[in-house]
Design an enzyme around this catalytic site. Sequence first.
Site, PDB file in Angstrom:
ATOM      1  N   LYS A  13       0.831  -1.206   0.000  1.00 49.67           N
ATOM      2  CA  LYS A  13       0.000   0.000   0.000  1.00 49.67           C
ATOM      3  C   LYS A  13       0.867   1.259   0.000  1.00 49.67           C
ATOM      4  CE  LYS A  13      -1.908  -1.186   3.947  1.00 49.67           C
ATOM      5  NZ  LYS A  13      -1.194  -2.431   4.281  1.00 49.67           N
ATOM      6  N   ARG A  88     -10.143   0.239   8.691  1.00 51.00           N
ATOM      7  CA  ARG A  88      -9.656  -1.088   9.015  1.00 51.00           C
ATOM      8  C   ARG A  88     -10.653  -1.894   9.823  1.00 51.00           C
ATOM      9  NH1 ARG A  88      -3.883   0.127   8.798  1.00 51.00           N
ATOM     10  NH2 ARG A  88      -2.681  -1.550   9.676  1.00 51.00           N
ATOM     11  N   ARG A 127      12.214  -4.440   5.400  1.00 50.20           N
ATOM     12  CA  ARG A 127      11.839  -3.047   5.109  1.00 50.20           C
ATOM     13  C   ARG A 127      12.634  -2.047   5.931  1.00 50.20           C
ATOM     14  NH1 ARG A 127       5.749  -1.190   5.427  1.00 50.20           N
ATOM     15  NH2 ARG A 127       5.832  -2.301   7.404  1.00 50.20           N
ATOM     16  N   ARG A 160      10.929  -0.097  11.431  1.00 47.25           N
ATOM     17  CA  ARG A 160       9.779   0.116  12.303  1.00 47.25           C
ATOM     18  C   ARG A 160       9.817  -0.876  13.457  1.00 47.25           C
ATOM     19  NH1 ARG A 160       4.539   0.486   8.442  1.00 47.25           N
ATOM     20  NH2 ARG A 160       3.645  -0.703  10.163  1.00 47.25           N
ATOM     21  N   ARG A 171      -0.404  -8.565  13.768  1.00 43.65           N
ATOM     22  CA  ARG A 171      -0.935  -7.642  12.752  1.00 43.65           C
ATOM     23  C   ARG A 171      -1.752  -8.416  11.722  1.00 43.65           C
ATOM     24  NH1 ARG A 171       4.559  -4.956  11.083  1.00 43.65           N
ATOM     25  NH2 ARG A 171       3.337  -3.830   9.514  1.00 43.65           N
TER      26      ARG A 171
END
Length: 213
Positions: A13, A88, A127, A160, A171
């Site tokens: 996203k 969400r 990431r 993160r 998650r």
Amino acid sequence: KRLILVGPPGSGKGTQSPIIKDEYCLCHLATGDMLRAAVAAKTPLGIKAKEAMDKGELVSDDLVVGIIDEALKKPSCQKGFILDGFPRTVVQAQKLDEMLEIHGAKVDKVLNFAIDDAILEERITGRWIHPSSGRSYHTKFAPPKVSGVDDVTGEPLIQRKDDNAAVLKSRLEAFHKQTEPVIDYYTKKSIVANLHAEKPPKDVTAEVQKVLS
Ligand code: AP5
Ligand code: ZN
């Protein structure tokens, strides 16, 4: 256009958002980025949100609906927007419809970043992000020009806090339990476009462009 990007953590996203934004001049609102900024600045909102975020659980509907309600009032968001990571929950989706209805507006399209869970751990653990711009990189799939450094500003990249295998599990659980019903909510309105989010970034961009053209 008024667009929603929905998909599990690591589905792409945040990678596709800037491309869509540049092409259509929409305002880009990513609740995750906004919440992380609030946590870093230790604002009252950030203090309330931090615990849930660190555990990989959703922040309360009231908090995120408040952020979006405020942000959508900005002049730059009047003509259109990309919502990345919101709504969400079905409650958030209903609240968004109510907010837009006041202005006689509605959501035009929901881009569903469909992808198998198995691919996501490698994407998430590799990431690296540039916090102030939201740009993200990947050690294997999208490495920066210089390791550990943002291409544009030369500032350091960080990982993160929730980007590890253990928190990813929570998650994903939150996604399947609370966010998949949001996709059903919009499917009933016939505005969902399903993307093949497992493909390379360029292919996903091409699919997005086809849907929006
Ligand atoms: P948020 O920041 O929204 O995190 P998320 O939904 O878990 O999504 P990610 O940002 O992890 O995934 P992405 O799809 O953007 O992936 P990206 O493009 O970077 O939310 C964080 C937390 O905030 C939540 O857990 C919750 O606590 C709270 N929160 C936020 N919104 C909320 C709400 N509405 N209600 C309640 N709580 C809320 O890609 C990932 C990596 O893969 C990158 O390294 C990238 O380079 C790479 N990559 C991307 N695309 C590809 C590709 N096609 N091929 C190969 N690699 C790729
Ligand atoms: Zn993201």
